[in-house]
Design a protein around this motif. Structure first.
Motif, PDB file in Angstrom:
ATOM      1  N   PRO A   1       0.797  -1.221   0.000  1.00  0.00           N
ATOM      2  CA  PRO A   1       0.000   0.000   0.000  1.00  0.00           C
ATOM      3  C   PRO A   1       0.836   1.282   0.000  1.00  0.00           C
ATOM      4  O   PRO A   1       0.289   2.375   0.006  1.00  0.00           O
ATOM      5  N   ARG A   2       2.154   1.158  -0.035  1.00  0.00           N
ATOM      6  CA  ARG A   2       3.007   2.349  -0.085  1.00  0.00           C
ATOM      7  C   ARG A   2       3.151   2.847  -1.514  1.00  0.00           C
ATOM      8  O   ARG A   2       2.883   2.123  -2.464  1.00  0.00           O
ATOM      9  N   ALA A   3       3.623   4.052  -1.635  1.00  0.00           N
ATOM     10  CA  ALA A   3       3.887   4.624  -2.961  1.00  0.00           C
ATOM     11  C   ALA A   3       5.212   4.075  -3.492  1.00  0.00           C
ATOM     12  O   ALA A   3       6.076   3.653  -2.720  1.00  0.00           O
ATOM     13  N   ILE A   4       5.358   4.104  -4.791  1.00  0.00           N
ATOM     14  CA  ILE A   4       6.623   3.703  -5.401  1.00  0.00           C
ATOM     15  C   ILE A   4       7.661   4.772  -5.048  1.00  0.00           C
ATOM     16  O   ILE A   4       7.426   5.960  -5.276  1.00  0.00           O
ATOM     17  N   PRO A   5       8.805   4.367  -4.479  1.00  0.00           N
ATOM     18  CA  PRO A   5       9.828   5.370  -4.158  1.00  0.00           C
ATOM     19  C   PRO A   5      10.291   6.100  -5.422  1.00  0.00           C
ATOM     20  O   PRO A   5      10.453   5.472  -6.471  1.00  0.00           O
ATOM     21  N   PRO A   6      10.504   7.388  -5.332  1.00  0.00           N
ATOM     22  CA  PRO A   6      10.899   8.163  -6.518  1.00  0.00           C
ATOM     23  C   PRO A   6      12.156   7.626  -7.202  1.00  0.00           C
ATOM     24  O   PRO A   6      12.224   7.575  -8.426  1.00  0.00           O
ATOM     25  N   GLU A   7      13.156   7.192  -6.403  1.00  0.00           N
ATOM     26  CA  GLU A   7      14.378   6.682  -7.022  1.00  0.00           C
ATOM     27  C   GLU A   7      14.116   5.414  -7.835  1.00  0.00           C
ATOM     28  O   GLU A   7      14.722   5.208  -8.884  1.00  0.00           O
ATOM     29  N   PHE A   8      13.203   4.569  -7.380  1.00  0.00           N
ATOM     30  CA  PHE A   8      12.863   3.374  -8.141  1.00  0.00           C
ATOM     31  C   PHE A   8      12.089   3.767  -9.399  1.00  0.00           C
ATOM     32  O   PHE A   8      12.381   3.310 -10.496  1.00  0.00           O
ATOM     33  N   LYS A   9      11.115   4.616  -9.204  1.00  0.00           N
ATOM     34  CA  LYS A   9      10.270   5.060 -10.322  1.00  0.00           C
ATOM     35  C   LYS A   9      11.096   5.726 -11.421  1.00  0.00           C
ATOM     36  O   LYS A   9      10.864   5.495 -12.607  1.00  0.00           O
ATOM     37  N   ASN A  10      12.071   6.516 -11.029  1.00  0.00           N
ATOM     38  CA  ASN A  10      12.869   7.270 -11.999  1.00  0.00           C
ATOM     39  C   ASN A  10      14.053   6.502 -12.568  1.00  0.00           C
ATOM     40  O   ASN A  10      14.534   6.834 -13.650  1.00  0.00           O
ATOM     41  N   GLU A  11      14.540   5.498 -11.845  1.00  0.00           N
ATOM     42  CA  GLU A  11      15.769   4.849 -12.263  1.00  0.00           C
ATOM     43  C   GLU A  11      15.636   3.397 -12.682  1.00  0.00           C
ATOM     44  O   GLU A  11      16.575   2.834 -13.237  1.00  0.00           O
TER      45      GLU A  11
ATOM     46  N   ALA B   1       4.080  -3.103   4.144  1.00  0.00           N
ATOM     47  CA  ALA B   1       5.282  -2.922   3.340  1.00  0.00           C
ATOM     48  C   ALA B   1       5.072  -3.259   1.878  1.00  0.00           C
ATOM     49  O   ALA B   1       5.872  -2.885   1.049  1.00  0.00           O
ATOM     50  N   GLY B   2       4.038  -3.968   1.561  1.00  0.00           N
ATOM     51  CA  GLY B   2       3.906  -4.441   0.196  1.00  0.00           C
ATOM     52  C   GLY B   2       4.941  -5.526  -0.050  1.00  0.00           C
ATOM     53  O   GLY B   2       5.594  -6.016   0.867  1.00  0.00           O
ATOM     54  N   HIS B   3       5.104  -5.893  -1.300  1.00  0.00           N
ATOM     55  CA  HIS B   3       6.049  -6.953  -1.650  1.00  0.00           C
ATOM     56  C   HIS B   3       7.497  -6.480  -1.515  1.00  0.00           C
ATOM     57  O   HIS B   3       8.397  -7.261  -1.255  1.00  0.00           O
ATOM     58  N   MET B   4       7.721  -5.209  -1.667  1.00  0.00           N
ATOM     59  CA  MET B   4       9.076  -4.669  -1.699  1.00  0.00           C
ATOM     60  C   MET B   4       9.551  -4.264  -0.306  1.00  0.00           C
ATOM     61  O   MET B   4       9.831  -3.098  -0.026  1.00  0.00           O
ATOM     62  N   VAL B   5       9.690  -5.238   0.566  1.00  0.00           N
ATOM     63  CA  VAL B   5      10.128  -4.993   1.938  1.00  0.00           C
ATOM     64  C   VAL B   5      11.513  -4.352   1.952  1.00  0.00           C
ATOM     65  O   VAL B   5      11.834  -3.572   2.838  1.00  0.00           O
ATOM     66  N   THR B   6      12.327  -4.637   0.945  1.00  0.00           N
ATOM     67  CA  THR B   6      13.672  -4.073   0.897  1.00  0.00           C
ATOM     68  C   THR B   6      13.644  -2.552   0.868  1.00  0.00           C
ATOM     69  O   THR B   6      14.556  -1.902   1.371  1.00  0.00           O
ATOM     70  N   TYR B   7      12.603  -1.964   0.302  1.00  0.00           N
ATOM     71  CA  TYR B   7      12.470  -0.514   0.282  1.00  0.00           C
ATOM     72  C   TYR B   7      11.762  -0.013   1.527  1.00  0.00           C
ATOM     73  O   TYR B   7      11.961   1.124   1.943  1.00  0.00           O
ATOM     74  N   ALA B   8      10.925  -0.825   2.114  1.00  0.00           N
ATOM     75  CA  ALA B   8      10.133  -0.394   3.264  1.00  0.00           C
ATOM     76  C   ALA B   8      10.919  -0.427   4.569  1.00  0.00           C
ATOM     77  O   ALA B   8      10.658   0.369   5.467  1.00  0.00           O
TER      78      ALA B   8
END
Length: 192
Positions: free
Chosen positions: A81-91, A164-171
C-alpha cells in the motif's frame, strides 16, 4: 507471498547454498521469499515465454507490448500500500526488463520457482544453518510464507513489516541491515 521476482528467487538460491556442504554460511536473512510450493494461477502465464518455439514467438511479439502497458500497475501493486519510491520510479530500467532475452530469463526462473521450493522444503528441518531473520510484508493480501518457514525453523527470528507491500527491501532497509549485522557480530574480518 506469491511472486516471481528476483527477490523471491534469491531466497531460494541463498537457502540452497546454505544447505550445501562446503559453503561457510553462518546464517541467513531472508526477505520476501517464496519457501513452499503453492498453487499459482500466474505460473502458466509467466512461464510461457520460456517454451521453445512458441515462447520465442511470444517474446518478440505481444508480451513486450502488453508488459509495457501493465508495468505501471504492476509496480504500484508490488509497492502497495506504499507509494513507489521516486528513485525506483525514476531509475528502474523498464526497457531493459522487457527485452526478449530478459523476458525469457524471467520466464525460466518462474518455471523453476515451484519445483525448487518443493525440493528445498524437504531439507529445511535438517538444516544446521541459523536463520537469523525472515522479513515479510504484513498486509491484508499477504500469504504467510515467512510465518510457515518460521514454524518449521523454530530457532529463526520472524520480523513482519507492517504495510510494506512486496518490496520490503524498500520499506525496511534499516531493519534488514540490523538483521544482517546481528548475525555476524563476531565474524572475522578478512584482510586483503
Amino acid at each position: 507471498m506469491g511472486c516471481a521476482t528476483p527477490w523471491c528467487l534469491a531466497t531460494l538460491v541463498a537457502i540452497a547454498l546454505a544447505l550445501r556442504s562446503g559453503y561457510a554460511v553462518s546464517g541467513l536473512v531472508l526477505v520476501s521469499g517464496y519457501y513452499f510450493p503453492t498453487a499459482r494461477t500466474d505460473f502458466w502465464l509467466t512461464s510461457a515465454p520460456a517454451m521453445p518455439l512458441l515462447g520465442d514467438l511470444m517474446r518478440y511479439t505481444s508480451p513486450p507490448i502488453i508488459s509495457w502497458a501493465i508495468m505501471p500497475k504492476l509496480m504500484r501493486t508490488l509497492f502497495a500500500p506504499r507509494a513507489i519510491p521516486p528513485e525506483f520510479k525514476n531509475e528502474f530500467p523498464i526497457s531493459l526488463a522487457l527485452r526478449p532475452k530478459q523476458l525469457r530469463a524471467a520466464a525460466e526462473e518462474s518455471a523453476f520457482l515451484i519445483p525448487a521450493a518443493a525440493q528445498l522444503r524437504l531439507q529445511y528441518r535438517v538444516s544446521g544453518v541459523q536463520l537469523g531473520s525472515c522479513m515479510e510484508r504484513l498486509t491484508g493480501s499477504s500469504r504467510p510464507t515467512s510465518r510457515r518457514l518460521h514454524a518449521v525453523l523454530p530457532s529463526s527470528l520472524l520480523h513482519l513489516v507492517e504495510d510494506a507491500g512486496h518490496m520490503v527491501t524498500y520499506a525496511d532497509a534499516a531493519g534488514i541491515a540490523d538483521a544482517v549485522a546481528a548475525l555476524a557480530p563476531s565474524a572475522p574480518v578478512r584482510t586483503a
